[in-house]
Design an enzyme around this catalytic site. Sequence first.
Site, PDB file in Angstrom:
ATOM      1  N   TYR A 190     -15.381  -4.007   6.550  1.00 23.50           N
ATOM      2  CA  TYR A 190     -14.105  -3.370   6.900  1.00 23.50           C
ATOM      3  C   TYR A 190     -13.738  -3.644   8.359  1.00 23.50           C
ATOM      4  O   TYR A 190     -12.606  -4.037   8.666  1.00 23.50           O
ATOM      5  CB  TYR A 190     -14.190  -1.866   6.648  1.00 23.50           C
ATOM      6  CG  TYR A 190     -12.948  -1.113   7.044  1.00 23.50           C
ATOM      7  CD1 TYR A 190     -11.804  -1.152   6.251  1.00 23.50           C
ATOM      8  CD2 TYR A 190     -12.910  -0.365   8.214  1.00 23.50           C
ATOM      9  CE1 TYR A 190     -10.652  -0.464   6.614  1.00 23.50           C
ATOM     10  CE2 TYR A 190     -11.773   0.334   8.589  1.00 23.50           C
ATOM     11  CZ  TYR A 190     -10.652   0.281   7.780  1.00 23.50           C
ATOM     12  OH  TYR A 190      -9.507   0.960   8.152  1.00 23.50           O
TER      13      TYR A 190
ATOM     14  N   ILE B 153      -0.620   6.813   3.915  1.00 17.73           N
ATOM     15  CA  ILE B 153       0.380   6.596   4.953  1.00 17.73           C
ATOM     16  C   ILE B 153       1.447   5.604   4.504  1.00 17.73           C
ATOM     17  O   ILE B 153       2.560   5.622   5.029  1.00 17.73           O
ATOM     18  CB  ILE B 153      -0.259   6.142   6.289  1.00 17.73           C
ATOM     19  CG1 ILE B 153      -0.955   4.794   6.161  1.00 17.73           C
ATOM     20  CG2 ILE B 153      -1.218   7.189   6.810  1.00 17.73           C
ATOM     21  CD1 ILE B 153      -1.435   4.249   7.494  1.00 17.73           C
ATOM     22  N   GLY B 154       1.134   4.743   3.542  1.00 24.54           N
ATOM     23  CA  GLY B 154       2.149   3.824   3.028  1.00 24.54           C
ATOM     24  C   GLY B 154       3.274   4.570   2.351  1.00 24.54           C
ATOM     25  O   GLY B 154       4.454   4.297   2.587  1.00 24.54           O
TER      26      GLY B 154
ATOM     27  N   GLY C 286       0.825  -1.201   0.000  1.00 17.11           N
ATOM     28  CA  GLY C 286       0.000   0.000   0.000  1.00 17.11           C
ATOM     29  C   GLY C 286       0.855   1.244   0.000  1.00 17.11           C
ATOM     30  O   GLY C 286       0.494   2.271   0.585  1.00 17.11           O
ATOM     31  N   ALA C 287       1.993   1.164  -0.688  1.00 14.26           N
ATOM     32  CA  ALA C 287       2.990   2.233  -0.614  1.00 14.26           C
ATOM     33  C   ALA C 287       2.851   3.269  -1.715  1.00 14.26           C
ATOM     34  O   ALA C 287       3.668   4.190  -1.793  1.00 14.26           O
ATOM     35  CB  ALA C 287       4.396   1.628  -0.671  1.00 14.26           C
TER      36      ALA C 287
ATOM     37  N   SER D 162      -7.148  -0.968  12.566  1.00  9.25           N
ATOM     38  CA  SER D 162      -7.973   0.231  12.745  1.00  9.25           C
ATOM     39  C   SER D 162      -8.780   0.101  14.022  1.00  9.25           C
ATOM     40  O   SER D 162      -9.152  -1.006  14.432  1.00  9.25           O
ATOM     41  CB  SER D 162      -8.920   0.404  11.562  1.00  9.25           C
ATOM     42  OG  SER D 162      -9.895   1.405  11.838  1.00  9.25           O
TER      43      SER D 162
END
Length: 294
Positions: free
Chosen positions: A173, A30-31, A25-26, A147
Amino acid sequence: MADTPIADPTTPGQPLAGKTVVITGASAGIGAAAAGQLAALGARIIALGRSPSKTAAVAERVGGTGVVADFARFSEVRRAAAEVTELCPRIDVLVNNAGGLFPGATTTDDGHGTTVQVNHLAPFLLTGLLMPRLVATPGSRVVITSSVANIAGRVDLADLNRYPRVLGEFHAYADSKLMNILFARELARRAASTGPTATAVHPGLINSEFGRDAWIVRNCYRRPLGLLGRATTVDNGAEPLVAVATRPDPESVNGAYLHRYRPRDRFLTPAQARDPDLARELWDLSAKLVDLPT
């Protein structure tokens, strides 16, 4: 007690020099921010992302290597894991950060709910495929972006893809974020003698592209946070992940769930998060679903 990081990413020096960090997830959010902060600390970055152009841009900015993978396809996770294994003789930190909240009861080509596959099953598969490198690297660690929404989650082993009629996308989620915590705890138990350590982290309420296509996120998360001024930046959201990746005592948070920097194993998690039998059964079921040995 002040909400203070365990390790300050702005500290001079390069504590990660010579170490390899793989972060999923980069390509954004935030990744991407964590990739930059970890690179500034000396780490060699392997950035995984779904978008070829965005992933390449982040990799170039941090002086790392980009690997493209869509976690909605197990075949791409396997290809990416093979590419990472070829690139990396060692893996010091694996940051399982990829994830999202996807609108509608959509199903992947692999037959799973998109949210559950992208947020739990695909990271589980990637971690399993990279485990030989992690075990062979002394002091390795796995960091999983969870989360606070996990507190509303429920894991039903008979139906991991449950999608209630009311607020189904949010419940999917929340369920997946609870699975992240159970995954970290069971990985910590199974790898106690060999490593890696494993920690799940809530990074905070982030003003990012998260859930940009989901009505519930736009109207019940991003807009209220914007009006109240409570959302934090992606750089600030990345700092708890970096803190776990750099802390000198990862064993002290092995198997833990952190709300940013603080362990919250009871206050901000449901009872299921503390059920060792459920964690073990979820692991075995996940291994079966992604075709990995248990």
